[in-house]
Design a protein around this motif. Structure first.
Motif, PDB file in Angstrom:
ATOM      1  N   VAL A 193      58.837   0.111 -60.496  1.00 41.80           N
ATOM      2  CA  VAL A 193      60.242   0.138 -60.844  1.00 41.80           C
ATOM      3  C   VAL A 193      60.478  -0.210 -62.066  1.00 41.80           C
ATOM      4  O   VAL A 193      60.001  -1.451 -62.393  1.00 41.80           O
ATOM      5  CB  VAL A 193      61.248  -0.571 -59.751  1.00 41.80           C
ATOM      6  CG1 VAL A 193      62.605  -0.346 -60.242  1.00 41.80           C
ATOM      7  CG2 VAL A 193      61.113   0.006 -58.314  1.00 41.80           C
ATOM      8  N   GLY A 194      61.112   0.656 -62.884  1.00 41.16           N
ATOM      9  CA  GLY A 194      61.256   0.234 -64.413  1.00 41.16           C
ATOM     10  C   GLY A 194      62.242  -0.999 -64.397  1.00 41.16           C
ATOM     11  O   GLY A 194      63.069  -1.103 -63.527  1.00 41.16           O
ATOM     12  N   GLY A 195      62.406  -1.578 -65.518  1.00 36.50           N
ATOM     13  CA  GLY A 195      63.193  -2.820 -66.065  1.00 36.50           C
ATOM     14  C   GLY A 195      64.861  -2.151 -65.925  1.00 36.50           C
ATOM     15  O   GLY A 195      65.087  -0.953 -66.179  1.00 36.50           O
ATOM     16  N   GLN A 196      65.741  -3.016 -65.530  1.00 36.32           N
ATOM     17  CA  GLN A 196      66.980  -2.644 -65.826  1.00 36.32           C
ATOM     18  C   GLN A 196      67.527  -2.368 -67.237  1.00 36.32           C
ATOM     19  O   GLN A 196      67.271  -3.265 -68.060  1.00 36.32           O
ATOM     20  CB  GLN A 196      67.908  -3.593 -65.052  1.00 36.32           C
ATOM     21  CG  GLN A 196      67.728  -3.567 -63.495  1.00 36.32           C
ATOM     22  CD  GLN A 196      68.485  -4.818 -62.679  1.00 36.32           C
ATOM     23  OE1 GLN A 196      69.760  -4.786 -63.305  1.00 36.32           O
ATOM     24  NE2 GLN A 196      67.993  -5.425 -61.660  1.00 36.32           N
ATOM     25  N   ARG A 197      68.333  -1.309 -67.279  1.00 32.91           N
ATOM     26  CA  ARG A 197      68.807  -1.279 -69.105  1.00 32.91           C
ATOM     27  C   ARG A 197      70.263  -1.218 -68.759  1.00 32.91           C
ATOM     28  O   ARG A 197      70.845  -0.488 -67.969  1.00 32.91           O
ATOM     29  CB  ARG A 197      68.239   0.162 -69.390  1.00 32.91           C
ATOM     30  CG  ARG A 197      67.034   0.399 -69.667  1.00 32.91           C
ATOM     31  CD  ARG A 197      66.509   1.571 -69.813  1.00 32.91           C
ATOM     32  NE  ARG A 197      67.106   2.090 -71.248  1.00 32.91           N
ATOM     33  CZ  ARG A 197      67.032   3.428 -71.538  1.00 32.91           C
ATOM     34  NH1 ARG A 197      66.627   4.169 -71.055  1.00 32.91           N
ATOM     35  NH2 ARG A 197      67.872   3.636 -72.630  1.00 32.91           N
TER      36      ARG A 197
END
Length: 427
Positions: A193-197
């Motif tokens: 899961v990609g980091g939160q932006r």
């Protein structure tokens, strides 16, 4: 007006959701706005109310209450917090793929866990280079013995950071019939899961990225047959995505009217309340008129969906009307608030930011107009509401139907998912 579509059960459900939202959600808004990140614990608390399972059949532990009930739930949450309305709509959208295309074994495994709030599902279709052009996706799924091996990247995945079960559409061969859909559990090897932006609005809700690097998925997790991926994506978008986002817009729109009317009553100009000025009344009247029209379009569309009637056009139109009018009313509200609306001690600027987030998902306004034009010309490629009418039609009412279940069976994966949720950090 809305009582034409709703009954006593619907209105009782509305009151329960509204009371919950005021008690549990509103006190958290300042925290979510300041953190600008996913609110894990509140998302889980809402899911445990059973509302994610609004359209899940009672045989699988759901409410079996239908799409109008689902709309009321999302609307009332979004009236207090667009972010939490978005969280619920994204999870309910994630459930659609299993309701529409899941095998009996998949339904028995996952729908009870979704209905009880132990599983938050997502749907992952969009890719960076192809955007809304689903057929342009390049992510692949290759059969290898008893598994499929997934490689690719998905973006704008609603609830990506709280999701337990991702419905992922990948390419298994060339051409329009070369897309297939899979159920991929969070934490699977090869899934990241990609980091939160930080985003402009909907603070507390997350829509991020999923990366697949030789992610192995059992063949039993294939949704439908190979080649059904386009149908999974389109049917979920048309029959759940559009009405769900319509409901979020509707809740934000109601909040805009409530807050602006309150401001006009409290604020004074020339020794009188702002509401005494004729030009202000006209602006408020426009907001009220738009809201009445938007609610009529929204409820009418999902009422038809609950009846199993053809309603693709009504669902598209409801999304178009609700998004556009909510934005127009939010801008009028900012005009009325003037400089006061620029500060975060009043929520009107949040409503405007949140309303913009509903514009693109499930098709921009131009996409809705394009599809409506095709329907007018008779060149549309069939109606999903007709094809899947038996799966979207509301269950016959029973005593207590439409209410929130006190408890629902957790399903085969319920305890594992619950343990995983308890280990997650809070937002």
């Amino acid at each position: 007006m809305h009582r034409y579509f709703t009954d006593q059960r619907h209105e009782a459900l509305r009151r329960r959701v509204r009371e919950f939202a005021e008690r549990e959600v509103r006190p958290r808004i300042a925290e979510m706005e300041a953190a600008r990140t996913v609110c894990h614990d509140l998302s889980r608390l809402i899911a445990r109310q059973g509302w994610i399972g609004a359209t899940v059949h009672r045989a699988y532990g759901g409410m079996g209450a239908g799409h109008l009930a689902k709309t009321l739930i999302i609307e009332e949450l979004a009236r207090v917090s667009g972010a939490m309305g978005a969280m619920v709509q994204a999870s309910q959208l994630g459930a659609a793929k299993i309701i529409h295309f899941g095998t009996e074994e998949q339904k028995k495994t996952w729908l009870p866990a979704i209905a009880s709030g132990d599983c938050l599902p997502t749907i992952a279709v969009t890719e960076p280079q192809s955007g809304g052009h689903v057929l342009g996706m390049t992510g692949t799924a290759v059969r290898d013995g008893g598994d499929y091996v997934l490689n690719g990247r998905k973006i704008y995945v609603g609830n990506s950071h709280v999701g337990d079960l991702h419905g992922v559409v990948m390419r298994t061969s060339e051409g329009p019939a070369g897309l297939s859909a899979f159920l991929v559990e969070a934490g699977s090897p090869g899934l990241r899961v990609g980091g939160q932006r930080p985003a402009m609005g909907l603070h507390g809700f997350g829509f991020g990225e999923l990366f697949f690097d030789d992610c192995r998925v059992p063949a039993a997790n294939l949704l439908g047959r190979e080649g059904d991926g386009l149908s999974v994506a389109y049917s979920s978008s048309v029959l759940y995505g559009r009405p769900n986002l319509t409901a979020v817009s509707l809740g934000i729109h109601q909040a805009v009217l409530d807050e602006t009317a309150r401001f006009c009553t409290e604020r004074e100009r020339y020794g009188k309340p702002l509401s005494a000025l004729g030009n202000i009344k006209i602006k408020l009247g426009r907001i009220q008129s738009r809201l009445l029209t938007a609610r009529l379009a929204a409820y009418h569309a999902v009422h038809l969906l609950d009846q199993g009637a053809p309603c693709d056009a009504e669902l598209m139109n409801a999304k178009l009307v609700n998004v556009e009018t909510a934005l127009e009313s939010a801008r009028d509200a900012m005009d009325i608030h003037a400089a006061c609306g620029l500060f975060t001690d009043r929520p009107v600027e949040r409503y405007l930011r949140d309303a913009h987030h509903i514009f693109a998902p499930a098709g921009t306004s131009d996409v809705q107009l394009l599809r409506l034009g095709e329907l007018a010309l008779g060149t549309a490629k069939g109606e999903w509401s007709s094809r899947l009418s038996d799966l979207v039609r509301k269950e016959p009412a029973e005593d207590g139907a439409g209410g929130v279940p006190e408890s629902a069976p957790a399903g085969r994966h319920g305890s594992v998912l619950r343990e995983r949720a308890e280990l997650r950090p809070t937002g």
